[in-house]
Structure formats: structure tokens, C-alpha cells
Design a protein around this motif. Sequence first.
Motif, PDB file in Angstrom:
ATOM      1  N   UNK A  70       0.851  -1.197   0.000  1.00  0.00           N
ATOM      2  CA  UNK A  70       0.000   0.000   0.000  1.00  0.00           C
ATOM      3  C   UNK A  70       0.874   1.230   0.000  1.00  0.00           C
ATOM      4  N   UNK A  71       0.365   2.295  -0.586  1.00  0.00           N
ATOM      5  CA  UNK A  71       1.145   3.532  -0.554  1.00  0.00           C
ATOM      6  C   UNK A  71       0.728   4.415   0.617  1.00  0.00           C
ATOM      7  N   UNK A 127       1.919  -3.702  -4.855  1.00  0.00           N
ATOM      8  CA  UNK A 127       1.741  -5.154  -4.931  1.00  0.00           C
ATOM      9  C   UNK A 127       0.475  -5.707  -4.291  1.00  0.00           C
ATOM     10  N   UNK A 128      -0.019  -5.007  -3.272  1.00  0.00           N
ATOM     11  CA  UNK A 128      -1.156  -5.571  -2.520  1.00  0.00           C
ATOM     12  C   UNK A 128      -0.908  -6.997  -2.051  1.00  0.00           C
ATOM     13  N   UNK A 129       0.299  -7.339  -1.857  1.00  0.00           N
ATOM     14  CA  UNK A 129       0.661  -8.698  -1.431  1.00  0.00           C
ATOM     15  C   UNK A 129       0.209  -9.746  -2.435  1.00  0.00           C
ATOM     16  N   UNK A 130       0.053  -9.341  -3.663  1.00  0.00           N
ATOM     17  CA  UNK A 130      -0.393 -10.273  -4.689  1.00  0.00           C
ATOM     18  C   UNK A 130       0.804 -11.055  -5.226  1.00  0.00           C
ATOM     19  N   UNK A 131       0.759 -12.348  -5.050  1.00  0.00           N
ATOM     20  CA  UNK A 131       1.905 -13.189  -5.410  1.00  0.00           C
ATOM     21  C   UNK A 131       2.239 -13.083  -6.899  1.00  0.00           C
ATOM     22  N   UNK A 132       1.238 -13.049  -7.723  1.00  0.00           N
ATOM     23  CA  UNK A 132       1.470 -12.953  -9.169  1.00  0.00           C
ATOM     24  C   UNK A 132       2.198 -11.668  -9.525  1.00  0.00           C
ATOM     25  N   UNK A 133       1.729 -10.585  -8.933  1.00  0.00           N
ATOM     26  CA  UNK A 133       2.363  -9.296  -9.173  1.00  0.00           C
ATOM     27  C   UNK A 133       3.808  -9.310  -8.696  1.00  0.00           C
ATOM     28  N   UNK A 134       4.000  -9.828  -7.535  1.00  0.00           N
ATOM     29  CA  UNK A 134       5.364  -9.869  -6.991  1.00  0.00           C
ATOM     30  C   UNK A 134       6.264 -10.679  -7.907  1.00  0.00           C
ATOM     31  N   UNK A 135       5.726 -11.745  -8.401  1.00  0.00           N
ATOM     32  CA  UNK A 135       6.475 -12.583  -9.342  1.00  0.00           C
ATOM     33  C   UNK A 135       6.842 -11.762 -10.580  1.00  0.00           C
TER      34      UNK A 135
END
Lengths: 312, 312
Positions: B68-69, B97-105
Motif C-alpha cells: 500500500x502507498x 503489490x497488494x501482497x499479490x503473489x502474481x504481481x510480486x512474481x
Amino acid sequence: MTNIHDIARLSGYSVSTVSRVLNHHNYVSAETRQAIEQVVKKLDYAPNAVARDLSRGKTFNVGVVLPHADHPYFTQLVQGIMRAAFAANYHVVLLPSKWDAQLEQKYLETLRQHAYDALIFTSHGLPLATLAKYQRYGRIVICENPHDSGLPATYAERVATYRTAFAHLKKLGHTHIGVLNSRDLAASATTQATVAAYEDVFQAPLPAKYCYTGVNTLTDGQTAGGYFVARFPEVTAVMTNGDDIALGFRRAYLAAQRPLPYLIGQEHQPSGEALKLPTIDHHFDLVGVRAFQLAIGETATNVAIPSEFLLN
Amino acid sequence: MTNIHDIARLSGYSVSTVSRVLNHHNYVSAETRQAIEQVVKKLDYAPNAVARDLSRGKTFNVGVVLPHADHPYFTQLVQGIMRAAFAANYHVVLLPSKWDAQLEQKYLETLRQHAYDALIFTSHGLPLATLAKYQRYGRIVICENPHDSGLPATYAERVATYRTAFAHLKKLGHTHIGVLNSRDLAASATTQATVAAYEDVFQAPLPAKYCYTGVNTLTDGQTAGGYFVARFPEVTAVMTNGDDIALGFRRAYLAAQRPLPYLIGQEHQPSGEALKLPTIDHHFDLVGVRAFQLAIGETATNVAIPSEFLLN
DNA sequence: GTGAAAGCGCTAACAC
DNA sequence: GTGTTAGCGCTTTCAC
């Protein structure tokens, strides 16, 4: 470092075919695609983002020039910008400036060097005319009234709301009112808007001594409080430039054990609610969203976002 | 678009000499320098930053992955990172990222693509082992205890301070204590630290029903307050995960007209001061500074920054 | 002191 | 469908 030529060589295909596979372009036969993808996987290859940007002549980066990272104005603005940028697959690069003209100039130069597709100035020390000159190198968006600069702009429409706020004070019977601002009258459109609203409502100039500037943080607010409490017992209300700042202001009066003036905050922050302060919400996140849209040219028209006076 | 070749041609010198002038390299005679600079000025030429990055194989960009910003944890962290990055002439790119694994990847992949020299994860959804795998593509720094992941890390040393805070509650005689956290026990090192400290002090497990998670914003705090006020009149103290959140929590009790539990905040925010809440300052800006230094390899050792329990 | 030329790694117009 | 090739614009080694 393995590159696209390696993949071409090892797969027995040409670089352009590899490129097509990588970018899901055009027609590539299923077998070719498979063969290439296999080599890609085997070599653990990933295309180089910088080379790609260079070749395409576009970076998908927007630079955001901001004086401070900790002020709610900027936090909210950045948040809006990020939300919009994310949706459009752009990246946000933060460029701290402290209103330093030299630094801002440096950032303008980086735009010229095509480091960013666009630049958003959340605030600026440089004259608008200078910013305007750099438009030929890329889009430049400002977050205040552009007047005749010709720059794309979004900003909170503040004057009307400031008028409402001062009218509120007037109705409550306050006649000696302090005003806190971030920057000098000459440098800041916001300061000008506050003063204009005051004079509009009270039909009299705001005494210079009641117009205190240089306030950016909670601590600055406390300093301002010290200034007023020591000098102006007649001041019974203060228009601050932030809820947190109002909190700092209040500290000085509590420390001096003097009755607290009626305080108006800004930014609609939690501290304001905690103190039950009237506040102004400028909806800066929306301003941020629009600023970004202007930056990538989705929208052409400048937009003023109305702000809101709130009784907590 | 004018480029270095144009300058070379028009000045009568070679591109390499032009490059030297541009980069203040080696020996170039004063006249040559002058002649070239004149052409540069005349053509309004600026070297292309992307081409430069490509040629040098370095971007001077660090990516900062943040859920989060708007959360003070991230705001403070980003501020520290920016301060340090600025000093080292690096740029900070914000990656939501919102803790989104796909995004982090996806962000890990961009590191692999050399879009950034390093990546700082202010928090993460992906397992540390996954992050660790990408270290071969560039430096990856995390802002929590790395345990045996082998990742460079800085983080606030929280457990000791949480223990102090719980001991404070114990001394005040509280026996039924609520705990708010951002994420599930399984997902979050912070949540684990809170619970561990509780159990350490009270020598008993924290009842699951008193451990409320999913709280990130002031509004979430209010929801949490609603949960507690409706169910657990026996809870007389709550360890919240933020001063603003405590404020939200408080709202629910005020609305229900029930006596307010003793609240402990975190982040040392203005709202906490306004409510005179005890709070915990984790010094995240310092964490940010260290994180950046780790990112560019200035420092090799992981550092835990002690946090501080404060009575407002 | 200065220049030639080989990269850096990719895209895309054009040819077949 | 696939390949050739000319860029994109700069840096840097090596030679003179």
C-alpha cells in the motif's frame, strides 16, 4: 549474459522470430514457438528491458517531482498517481526536490534525456514559464492552476472552499485570525488562494503578521504556535495548513497554558478527527489520478477538483 | 531527434571524442571541448539516458515493492529509502503489490530483465525461498527477519518492544487483551512477533478470537472495533497495529457508547499524540535507509533496528 | 589527444 | 511463416 542472438542460434531460428515469440506478435507456427520457448527456458533467458525501451523509444516511466515524501498532500497525490499509473502499466519514479530550483532543473533535463515519458510536478520552485519551455521534450503536468502557462494541469479548486471556511469563522464571530502556509505569498498559489479567500470574506487585507509561512511539518506547526501564543492573544482562530500541523500548533498553547484558538485543519487526516477539528479535504488522490491521465495524454482538458469543508 | 553522431559530424570530431566531452572523461583539449560544446548547445542536444543505461549495463534504479502507498509503515520506509537513494544518485521506482503473489512474481521478472539494479521488498506475499531464488539476477532486500533465507535484510526489532508493551498492560492489570494485525499469523512475521511477545509475557496462549487480522486502514480499525465491542465486553485493552487504526477502533466504541478499552498504538503518528495513546515507534525511516544501502551493496550485514515503546 | 569500430540487446520494416 | 538487416544512441577498447 545470454541474449536474443543466443536463443536464435541455439534454436536454429532468426532473432526476429525469437522476438515475435517473446512478444506474442504476428504469426509463428506452433512448433517454432515451442522450439524457441524450450531454448528460452533452458538458457533461463529473459529479454533486457532497457534494450527494449531503447529500441521502442519509450520507457513507460513517469517521473513525479515532489518536495517532501512525508506531507499528506504528497502522499495522497502519489497514491492517486500510482493507482492510475498501475492501471495503465506505467511505472512511477519518485524525484525529491525540496523546491530546489537546481534540482528541478536537473529533473527537467532528465526528461529531455528521455529517461521518462512524462514529468508530473506536484509542486515546484521554478517559474511555470521555465517548466513550459521543456514541454517540447515530453509531457509536463502541474498540480496547480496553470493560468496562462499553457501547461496541462489538475489541481484542487481551493478558493471557494477557503471562502466557506473563513465564512464559518466569521459567523462564529472571530475577527482576528491567523493563517498558516507552507510557502511565501509570492511563491505559492495556495498561499495566494488562502489570502484571497480571507480578504474576500472579511473585505479587508489580512495583516501580514497574521500570515505565517514556512510551515510543513507538525514540528513547524508547533513553532508557529509558539509565534502566535507569545505575540497575539487577540487571535482567536487559526486557519492551519494541515490537521497534523494544527496538532503541533496546539502543543505550543498547551505548553504555555493559554486558551486554545479555534483551529481549522486541512487534508482530512486522522489527527483532525481525533481533535474534532473542522478540516478541508482537497481530494488529492483524485488530483493524482487526473494528473497521471494528463501525463500520458489520455485527457487533454485541465481539471479543477472541488475541495470540501468538513466539520469533524 | 539529434544524436551523438550528429554532434560528431557537425563538430568535425568523432563520436568517441564527443562522448568524452559529454562525460568529462580523459583528456580532451580545451579547444576541442569548446568546439563540441558549442555544437551541442546549438543543436540543443541531450544524450539519451536509456541508451546510456543500455551501454553501461546499469540503470541506477531500485524498485520498491510495497503493498500500500498509504500506510505509515510504507510511507516512512519509502521516505528513508528515498533519502538514501537520493544521496547515492539512484532513482526509486514504486511497485504496488497488494501482497499479490502474481504481481510480486512479475516484479521479480523485471529484475531479471535488468529493469532495476535491485529490488526492495517492504513486505511480501511470496515465500522467502522464492525471493531468494531471484538473487542471482540482482540484489533483493527484504524488510523483515530473513531467518535462513540468506536474503539481505533490515527490519525493526519488534519482539522486545512488544514484550515491553504487553508487560505494561499486565502491570496495569489487564487480563483480556485484543490484538490487531495486518495479516494472518501464517503469512506475517509481524503478527508472529506480536503473538510471541504476548505469550511470553502472559505465559499463556493468545485466544484466537482475540487475535484479529486483516486490519490495514483506519476504516479497518473501525470494523475491528465493531467486532470487539459487540462480542467481548471482557476485553479491557487492545494492542492495535497503528495509531490511526486505534482511532478507527475507538470510533466503534464511541458509536456504541461503550467504555473504551485501553489502546496501544503503533507508528508514532500525530493521531496517537492527539489521543494521548501509548505507541511504538519502529523507526522505519532508518530501516529504509539501511534497506537501500543493502540494495546497492554498501553494507553487507543485516541490521535489526530497535523499536521504541512510548507513552504519549 | 583523437578516431574507428565493436559492442550493449532489442525491434520492426521489408523481403522472400 | 521466417529471415535479413538496419536501426535505437551511447560507451569503451584499442590503435595511432
